[in-house]
Design a protein around this motif. Structure first.
Motif, PDB file in Angstrom:
ATOM      1  N   SER A  74      -1.867   2.536   1.436  1.00 52.84           N
ATOM      2  CA  SER A  74      -3.022   1.651   1.252  1.00 52.84           C
ATOM      3  C   SER A  74      -3.432   1.544  -0.207  1.00 52.84           C
ATOM      4  O   SER A  74      -4.111   0.593  -0.592  1.00 52.84           O
ATOM      5  CB  SER A  74      -4.205   2.135   2.089  1.00 52.84           C
ATOM      6  OG  SER A  74      -4.709   3.361   1.595  1.00 52.84           O
TER       7      SER A  74
ATOM      8  N   HIS B  51      -2.624  -1.623  -1.765  1.00 55.10           N
ATOM      9  CA  HIS B  51      -3.360  -2.802  -1.314  1.00 55.10           C
ATOM     10  C   HIS B  51      -4.487  -3.083  -2.304  1.00 55.10           C
ATOM     11  O   HIS B  51      -5.677  -3.048  -1.978  1.00 55.10           O
ATOM     12  CB  HIS B  51      -3.919  -2.553   0.090  1.00 55.10           C
ATOM     13  CG  HIS B  51      -4.499  -3.758   0.737  1.00 55.10           C
ATOM     14  ND1 HIS B  51      -5.847  -3.897   0.986  1.00 55.10           N
ATOM     15  CD2 HIS B  51      -3.936  -4.888   1.203  1.00 55.10           C
ATOM     16  CE1 HIS B  51      -6.079  -5.052   1.572  1.00 55.10           C
ATOM     17  NE2 HIS B  51      -4.936  -5.681   1.717  1.00 55.10           N
TER      18      HIS B  51
ATOM     19  N   SER C  51      -3.204  -8.190  -1.323  1.00 56.31           N
ATOM     20  CA  SER C  51      -4.550  -7.625  -1.212  1.00 56.31           C
ATOM     21  C   SER C  51      -5.542  -8.612  -0.612  1.00 56.31           C
ATOM     22  O   SER C  51      -6.636  -8.219  -0.203  1.00 56.31           O
ATOM     23  CB  SER C  51      -5.054  -7.173  -2.584  1.00 56.31           C
ATOM     24  OG  SER C  51      -5.369  -8.283  -3.397  1.00 56.31           O
TER      25      SER C  51
ATOM     26  N   PHE D 280      -4.798  -5.124   5.256  1.00 57.54           N
ATOM     27  CA  PHE D 280      -3.704  -4.198   4.960  1.00 57.54           C
ATOM     28  C   PHE D 280      -2.896  -3.872   6.205  1.00 57.54           C
ATOM     29  O   PHE D 280      -3.427  -3.667   7.289  1.00 57.54           O
ATOM     30  CB  PHE D 280      -4.244  -2.887   4.381  1.00 57.54           C
ATOM     31  CG  PHE D 280      -3.184  -1.826   4.262  1.00 57.54           C
ATOM     32  CD1 PHE D 280      -2.253  -1.881   3.237  1.00 57.54           C
ATOM     33  CD2 PHE D 280      -3.084  -0.805   5.190  1.00 57.54           C
ATOM     34  CE1 PHE D 280      -1.254  -0.924   3.125  1.00 57.54           C
ATOM     35  CE2 PHE D 280      -2.097   0.157   5.100  1.00 57.54           C
ATOM     36  CZ  PHE D 280      -1.181   0.091   4.061  1.00 57.54           C
TER      37      PHE D 280
END
Length: 603
Positions: free
Chosen positions: A282, A285, A294, A298
């Motif tokens: 993550s 992201h 982004s 996610f």
């Protein structure tokens, strides 16, 4: 090519390599442009890039495909291009002359024609749809503009080859430099120090800067040049504010409050959401990694896997980072809201020796926010962990004179969770029952005459919570110690990580509500799983272009929304420590009043 004895298709290989390198140039500029924690003070426009602009620029790389096709057609018609030497100094000189004498003035006049009343609404409006310039904006144009750009790029490169001075190094150097300068001008970050222009005054007419080009997007009848402002001087289209604005922006320091060109102080954010990294995947992201990625919720994607080792090393090096990072910024109702990120991953929060360092980072972020005039700081999930800092109480008790309000936002989280549960439910099974959220949910449901099976091994903690309930409601709170007890209950509220075996005790048709971070894995196909508590932001939000973890566009976690409500209501109390059950309905009504919406139809 490996199996062939000759290298007859080497031109196509160069085109393929160039496409990859050109895409990399744009991506690296995009990464730098979106690193707000590095360049916030040097940004020409402080406005954030929203979803609409990101979608409009989604196919910014179309020009790479078109120019690759044109290059291939050139090779098919002139096979001798495949025999270019690796190096020829005369080619660099010829290429530079062709660019300055032909490409620059040709682009200038074509650009001015595209701004004419007839051509602009047909062909050039699309490029100016982007409100904030970005490296991807450079490639965002209509098909006609891309064709004209092929001519501009082709004159120095193919022209040099046709006069006999061409080389592979000229092709690579010119095309990559061309893209680099286009991205520089659209980066929205002023990188040239004004002292450089003062020492070399001629330089300001030879190479443009991001401030110079941004003025073209604000006042479209000025600053038409490709890279050389000299042609704007000759064409009498130079914006008079070009150099003064460049000096003002490039002179900004890293101090927390700066003076803008109109003499006013830059406005500090009204609200800060203090987030953290959930896991290694993550952490990619982020808008400074892949902007388009982004801007959508996610999810783990295959293209992220090769980047995992490098990202892991970066996350580990963040142990040395002693300051939070500015992640994103947006506006709501005229209020400036920012997300700051504590440079720590989720697993680090569960290392006992890391707790003191994490609390120090959070404390420094709160003090910094207090110093610059932030009104509310809202703490994300692990940043307000009860075992870490007592839901933020540690900082409020240590600094009783804070002007900034510290908010854990869990009151609204509890409200969102509770308003999801249908009114006809008369029994629930609750894990994480003695946590801050679990306690509030249990007490609220008991007041609604809902039987709550509270999973906890601690009779003392259970009894303490039970005594908080009104006497006539205490019988609705029941302590259980095993998951098997809930094998007939179809409403589970998960506040603690649940394994597949533990989930297996739920009857078919069970719905799992959850407030555990990270959320549990949905193992049961015969059951349904709710997402983390969240709310949709009002439609008048501007500058928001990043999705918050797995949330959809324009959706934030309930604790984030809780901080916004605290700001919009102008409340002056801290929201730390235990949740005030009496405030749950108050916060819920306030959130709805300000246009925040739940993601479901409450019953």
């Amino acid at each position: 090519m490996y199996w062939k004895e000759s290298m007859e298709d080497v031109w196509c290989l160069h085109i393929l390599i160039l496409c990859g390198l050109r895409g990399l140039v744009h991506q690296l500029w995009s990464t730098y442009s979106n690193m707000l924690y590095l360049n916030r003070r040097r940004r020409v426009s402080q406005q954030g890039i929203d979803y609409e602009q990101i979608d409009n620029e989604w196919h910014w790389d179309n020009f790479l495909i078109l120019q690759a096709i044109v290059g291939t057609l050139a090779y098919l018609n002139f096979p001798s291009l495949a025999n270019l030497p690796l190096w020829d100094v005369r080619g660099f000189i010829s290429c530079l002359i062709l660019h300055v004498m032909i490409s620059e003035p040709l682009f200038y006049w074509m650009h001015r024609f595209l701004h004419s009343p007839h051509l602009f609404p047909l062909y050039h409006w699309y490029h100016h749809e982007s409100k904030v310039t970005h490296p991807f904006t450079a490639g965002n144009a209509t098909f006609l503009e891309h064709l004209l750009l092929c001519v501009i790029v082709g004159i120095p490169t193919l022209g040099t080859a046709f006069i006999g001075y061409g080389s592979i190094s000229v092709m690579y150097s010119y095309i990559l430099a061309f893209d680099f300068l286009r991205c520089l001008g659209h980066s929205n970050v002023e990188i040239f120090p004004h002292s450089l222009y003062q020492r070399v005054p001629l330089l300001r007419y030879v190479i443009y800067c991001p401030t110079y080009h941004s003025l073209h997007h604000q006042e479209m009848n000025t600053n038409f040049c490709l890279f050389m402002p000299l042609y704007d001087v000759l064409g009498n289209t130079l914006n008079a504010a070009s150099w003064s604005l460049q000096k003002e922006i490039s002179s900004r320091t890293i101090s927390e409050v700066v003076t803008l060109h109109d003499g006013t102080a830059e406005r500090a954010p009204d609200f800060v959401f203090l987030a953290h990294i959930v896991d290694i995947m993550s952490s990619m992201h982020a808008p400074f990694v892949f902007r388009s990625f982004s801007s959508v919720p996610f999810s783990t994607q295959l293209f992220l896997l090769p980047m995992w080792p490098f990202t892991f090393v970066v996350v580990l090096t963040m142990w040395l980072k002693s300051k939070t990072l500015l992640f994103s910024s947006y506006n709501i109702r005229g209020r400036v809201n920012q997300t700051w990120v504590v440079p720590r991953a989720g697993f680090q929060y569960f290392l006992p020796f890391a707790a003191q360092g994490i609390n120090k980072l959070i404390e420094e972020a709160i003090l910094r926010a207090d110093r610059i005039g932030v009104k509310v700081v809202s703490l994300a999930a692990l940043n307000k962990n009860e075992g870490l800092n007592g839901g933020g109480a540690l900082f409020v008790n240590k600094h009783p004179n804070l002007r900034v309000r510290v908010v854990h936002g869990n009151t609204l989280t509890a409200a969102v969770m509770l308003n999801q549960i249908p009114r006809d439910v008369n029994e629930v099974f609750l894990t994480g029952a003695t946590s801050k959220l679990g306690r509030a949910i249990a007490l609220y449901l008991a007041r609604r005459r809902v039987r709550v099976m509270m999973l906890t091994q601690s009779t003392e903690r259970f009894m303490k919570i039970q005594r908080e309930a009104p006497a006539e409601c205490q019988k609705y709170l029941v302590q259980v110690t095993k998951y098997q007890t809930a094998k007939k209950c179809k409403t589970w509220i998960i506040g603690k990580w649940s394994t597949p075996r533990q989930q297996s005790w739920a009857p078919s048709g069970t719905h799992f509500y959850q407030f555990v971070v990270p959320p549990i894995i949905p193992f049961r196909r015969d059951c349904t799983y709710g997402k983390l508590a969240a709310m949709r932001l009002p439609k008048d939000v501007t500058g928001l272009g990043t999705c918050e973890y797995t949330m959809g566009r324009g959706i934030v976690h309930a604790c984030h929304a809780g901080g916004l409500v605290h700001l919009l209501e102008g409340w002056t109390h801290h929201e730390v420590g235990a949740i005030n059950v009496d405030q749950i309905d108050v916060v819920w009504e306030a959130a709805l009043k300000h246009g925040l919406k739940p993601l479901y139809n409450s019953t």
